[in-house]
Design a protein around this motif. Structure first.
Motif, mmCIF file in Angstrom:
data_model
loop_
_atom_site.group_PDB
_atom_site.id
_atom_site.type_symbol
_atom_site.label_atom_id
_atom_site.label_comp_id
_atom_site.label_asym_id
_atom_site.label_seq_id
_atom_site.Cartn_x
_atom_site.Cartn_y
_atom_site.Cartn_z
ATOM 1 N N LEU A 167 0.820 -1.216 0.000
ATOM 2 C CA LEU A 167 0.000 0.000 0.000
ATOM 3 C C LEU A 167 0.856 1.269 0.000
ATOM 4 O O LEU A 167 0.408 2.298 -0.484
ATOM 5 C CB LEU A 167 -0.921 0.002 1.223
ATOM 6 C CG LEU A 167 -2.250 -0.734 1.068
ATOM 7 C CD1 LEU A 167 -2.899 -0.936 2.424
ATOM 8 C CD2 LEU A 167 -3.186 0.013 0.122
ATOM 9 N N TRP A 168 2.072 1.193 0.539
ATOM 10 C CA TRP A 168 2.877 2.427 0.543
ATOM 11 C C TRP A 168 4.002 2.405 -0.501
ATOM 12 O O TRP A 168 4.828 3.305 -0.524
ATOM 13 C CB TRP A 168 3.387 2.735 1.951
ATOM 14 C CG TRP A 168 4.632 2.077 2.437
ATOM 15 C CD1 TRP A 168 5.268 0.984 1.948
ATOM 16 C CD2 TRP A 168 5.414 2.528 3.548
ATOM 17 N NE1 TRP A 168 6.378 0.712 2.689
ATOM 18 C CE2 TRP A 168 6.490 1.649 3.680
ATOM 19 C CE3 TRP A 168 5.301 3.588 4.458
ATOM 20 C CZ2 TRP A 168 7.449 1.796 4.680
ATOM 21 C CZ3 TRP A 168 6.254 3.731 5.453
ATOM 22 C CH2 TRP A 168 7.307 2.837 5.554
ATOM 23 N N GLU A 169 4.003 1.413 -1.375
ATOM 24 C CA GLU A 169 4.996 1.363 -2.464
ATOM 25 C C GLU A 169 4.343 0.767 -3.700
ATOM 26 O O GLU A 169 4.331 -0.444 -3.891
ATOM 27 C CB GLU A 169 6.212 0.549 -2.045
ATOM 28 C CG GLU A 169 7.310 0.491 -3.092
ATOM 29 C CD GLU A 169 7.657 1.863 -3.640
ATOM 30 O OE1 GLU A 169 7.603 2.049 -4.866
ATOM 31 O OE2 GLU A 169 7.971 2.766 -2.839
ATOM 32 N N ARG A 170 3.791 1.641 -4.548
ATOM 33 C CA ARG A 170 2.953 1.191 -5.658
ATOM 34 C C ARG A 170 3.513 1.546 -7.034
ATOM 35 O O ARG A 170 2.829 1.331 -8.045
ATOM 36 C CB ARG A 170 1.546 1.788 -5.506
ATOM 37 C CG ARG A 170 0.841 1.365 -4.230
ATOM 38 C CD ARG A 170 -0.568 1.908 -4.159
ATOM 39 N NE ARG A 170 -1.359 1.519 -5.327
ATOM 40 C CZ ARG A 170 -2.581 1.980 -5.570
ATOM 41 N NH1 ARG A 170 -3.158 2.827 -4.743
ATOM 42 N NH2 ARG A 170 -3.233 1.585 -6.670
ATOM 43 N N ASP A 171 4.707 2.052 -7.104
ATOM 44 C CA ASP A 171 5.228 2.534 -8.384
ATOM 45 C C ASP A 171 5.357 1.430 -9.435
ATOM 46 O O ASP A 171 5.359 1.715 -10.633
ATOM 47 C CB ASP A 171 6.584 3.223 -8.200
ATOM 48 C CG ASP A 171 6.451 4.567 -7.486
ATOM 49 O OD1 ASP A 171 5.307 5.047 -7.344
ATOM 50 O OD2 ASP A 171 7.483 5.125 -7.070
ATOM 51 N N ILE A 172 5.451 0.173 -9.003
ATOM 52 C CA ILE A 172 5.580 -0.916 -9.980
ATOM 53 C C ILE A 172 4.324 -1.054 -10.839
ATOM 54 O O ILE A 172 4.347 -1.678 -11.896
ATOM 55 C CB ILE A 172 5.914 -2.266 -9.299
ATOM 56 C CG1 ILE A 172 4.816 -2.659 -8.314
ATOM 57 C CG2 ILE A 172 7.258 -2.228 -8.632
ATOM 58 C CD1 ILE A 172 3.875 -3.686 -8.846
ATOM 59 N N GLU A 173 3.229 -0.450 -10.395
ATOM 60 C CA GLU A 173 1.985 -0.546 -11.149
ATOM 61 C C GLU A 173 2.053 0.209 -12.477
ATOM 62 O O GLU A 173 1.268 -0.075 -13.390
ATOM 63 C CB GLU A 173 0.816 -0.023 -10.316
ATOM 64 C CG GLU A 173 0.508 -0.874 -9.102
ATOM 65 C CD GLU A 173 -0.570 -0.277 -8.211
ATOM 66 O OE1 GLU A 173 -0.912 -0.914 -7.202
ATOM 67 O OE2 GLU A 173 -1.055 0.838 -8.513
ATOM 68 N N ASP A 174 2.973 1.170 -12.579
ATOM 69 C CA ASP A 174 3.054 1.990 -13.789
ATOM 70 C C ASP A 174 3.506 1.182 -15.003
ATOM 71 O O ASP A 174 2.818 1.146 -16.019
ATOM 72 C CB ASP A 174 4.003 3.174 -13.562
ATOM 73 C CG ASP A 174 3.447 4.171 -12.555
ATOM 74 O OD1 ASP A 174 2.215 4.281 -12.457
ATOM 75 O OD2 ASP A 174 4.250 4.828 -11.865
ATOM 76 N N GLU A 175 4.680 0.551 -14.910
ATOM 77 C CA GLU A 175 5.233 -0.173 -16.050
ATOM 78 C C GLU A 175 5.647 -1.606 -15.734
ATOM 79 O O GLU A 175 5.517 -2.493 -16.577
ATOM 80 C CB GLU A 175 6.470 0.568 -16.593
ATOM 81 C CG GLU A 175 6.210 1.911 -17.220
ATOM 82 C CD GLU A 175 7.486 2.499 -17.805
ATOM 83 O OE1 GLU A 175 7.902 2.004 -18.874
ATOM 84 O OE2 GLU A 175 8.065 3.403 -17.185
ATOM 85 N N ILE A 176 6.146 -1.825 -14.522
ATOM 86 C CA ILE A 176 6.748 -3.120 -14.215
ATOM 87 C C ILE A 176 5.704 -4.233 -14.125
ATOM 88 O O ILE A 176 5.851 -5.294 -14.748
ATOM 89 C CB ILE A 176 7.590 -3.024 -12.934
ATOM 90 C CG1 ILE A 176 8.794 -2.105 -13.191
ATOM 91 C CG2 ILE A 176 8.053 -4.404 -12.482
ATOM 92 C CD1 ILE A 176 9.624 -1.804 -11.968
ATOM 93 N N LEU A 177 4.641 -4.018 -13.376
ATOM 94 C CA LEU A 177 3.616 -5.054 -13.259
ATOM 95 C C LEU A 177 2.942 -5.337 -14.610
ATOM 96 O O LEU A 177 2.758 -6.517 -14.968
ATOM 97 C CB LEU A 177 2.593 -4.659 -12.196
ATOM 98 C CG LEU A 177 1.566 -5.725 -11.790
ATOM 99 C CD1 LEU A 177 2.239 -7.024 -11.372
ATOM 100 C CD2 LEU A 177 0.666 -5.198 -10.667
ATOM 101 N N PRO A 178 2.599 -4.312 -15.401
ATOM 102 C CA PRO A 178 2.052 -4.605 -16.733
ATOM 103 C C PRO A 178 3.016 -5.404 -17.617
ATOM 104 O O PRO A 178 2.583 -6.274 -18.382
ATOM 105 C CB PRO A 178 1.780 -3.215 -17.320
ATOM 106 C CG PRO A 178 1.558 -2.345 -16.128
ATOM 107 C CD PRO A 178 2.496 -2.869 -15.089
ATOM 108 N N THR A 179 4.319 -5.128 -17.495
ATOM 109 C CA THR A 179 5.296 -5.882 -18.282
ATOM 110 C C THR A 179 5.333 -7.336 -17.838
ATOM 111 O O THR A 179 5.404 -8.263 -18.671
ATOM 112 C CB THR A 179 6.694 -5.253 -18.153
ATOM 113 O OG1 THR A 179 6.639 -3.896 -18.611
ATOM 114 C CG2 THR A 179 7.722 -6.010 -18.980
ATOM 115 N N CYS A 180 5.273 -7.571 -16.542
ATOM 116 C CA CYS A 180 5.225 -8.952 -16.043
ATOM 117 C C CYS A 180 4.023 -9.682 -16.626
ATOM 118 O O CYS A 180 4.138 -10.841 -17.063
ATOM 119 C CB CYS A 180 5.150 -8.957 -14.514
ATOM 120 S SG CYS A 180 6.697 -8.566 -13.677
#
Length: 331
Positions: free
Chosen positions: A182-195
């Protein structure tokens, strides 16, 4: 316990166990000093609860964490998914830099297997991307280890989107481990979609904000003098006070569900997708048993909207690491 599937058919419990805090006198200390006997009992209790996914690393201790996990799983190996990591170079027991070379990938796994007392590692991560070594070399060597029967699946940690694509072009990548909460969500921008584009499962470490989201820490005075979090920018000064506001909202949702803050923070993560398997760190049975219940909590639309408003991307005060640490992530 519920179960989920990471990349390439790797089936694991919906919640894993981060074993890092379990070592007494280790190089990364959270809270009171660990008790080895209680740590082993915690792993045994996790197995009793149906948890199959256990995460360790060469760097934890260093080395001694793998030994403890190896002792704990002796005679209980069947059905477990044991993950470990390599990627650093050592001078004795001191970490002196990163090393993503193929040579290190192959030599490090030998020590890991010996310390764990197993013949094959289920998931082998590169702990940090080495900017000096092409990811193709690293992953190529890890793929060789699959052929040799020493590992089953390849993982990366804190890799960026382009690195993920280059790695996946060499061999299937089953999991990316990076910080997500909840306090670290930056991976939602590009990293999680790439995964998701590449079929790579996602394993969040520090899913409870290094304990902050549990609400048990109200000031730095609650932490021992040798606690690693005293160096964490998000625990410092005004950042601490600002970030406590999120903890209050988590507590409100927890009260509605008659749950703990930890259960809500983990349930939120698992609600972000079936390909997400958090690995909170444990060293005691009590905290393990509490967090394991998160898999049974269903947050409704109102809960999710409330948490979304309280924890927008980039909304946490302070960077998640100091300057040196930030230079080693999302490469």
């Amino acid at each position: 316990m519920q179960y989920r599937t990471l990349g390439n058919g790797l089936n694991v419990s919906a919640i894993g166990v981060g074993c890092m805090p379990m070592i007494k006198g280790g190089n990364i200390t959270y809270g009171e000093e660990a008790d080895s006997d209680e740590a082993i009992k915690t792993i045994h209790r996790a197995i009793d609860l149906g948890i199959t996914f256990f995460d360790t690393a060469q760097i934890y201790g260093p080395f001694s964490n793998e030994e403890l996990v190896g002792e704990a799983i002796k005679g209980k190996r069947d059905g477990l998914v044991i993950a470990s990591k390599f990627g650093f170079k050592f001078d004795g027991g001191n970490i002196v830099g990163v090393d993503g070379s193929g040579t290190n990938a192959k030599s490090a796994v030998e020590g890991t297997l010996k310390r764990l007392g197993i013949d094959c590692l289920d998931l082998y991560y590169q702990h940090r991307v080495d900017p000096a070594v092409p990811i193709e070399e690293t992953v190529g060597a890890m793929a060789d280890l699959i052929t040799e029967g020493k590992i089953k699946h390849i993982g990366l940690s804190e890799a960026g989107p382009e690195t993920l694509r280059r790695a996946a072009a060499v061999a299937p990548i089953s999991a990316l481990q990076s910080e997500y909460s909840l306090w670290e969500r930056d991976i939602e921008d590009e990293i999680l979609p790439t995964c998701r584009e590449l079929g790579i499962g996602f394993v969040p470490y520090s899913p409870l904000g290094r304990g902050f989201l549990t609400g048990s820490i109200r000031s730095l005075d609650d932490l021992p003098e040798n606690d690693w979090r005293r160096q964490d920018p998000r625990y410092q000064g005004e950042n601490f006070a600002t970030n406590l506001k999120l903890v209050g909202i988590v507590a409100e949702v927890a009260s509605k569900h008659d749950a703990s803050n930890a259960q809500i923070a983990l349930a939120w993560l698992m609600a972000q997708g079936e390909d997400i398997v958090p690995i909170p760190g444990f060293k005691r049975r009590a905290t393990l048993e509490d967090s394991a219940k998160a898999a049974d909590i269903q947050l409704d639309a109102e809960d999710l909207a409330k948490l979304e408003a309280a924890a927008p991307r980039g909304g946490t005060a302070g960077p998640r690491y100091g300057e040196r640490g930030m230079k080693m992530v999302r490469l």
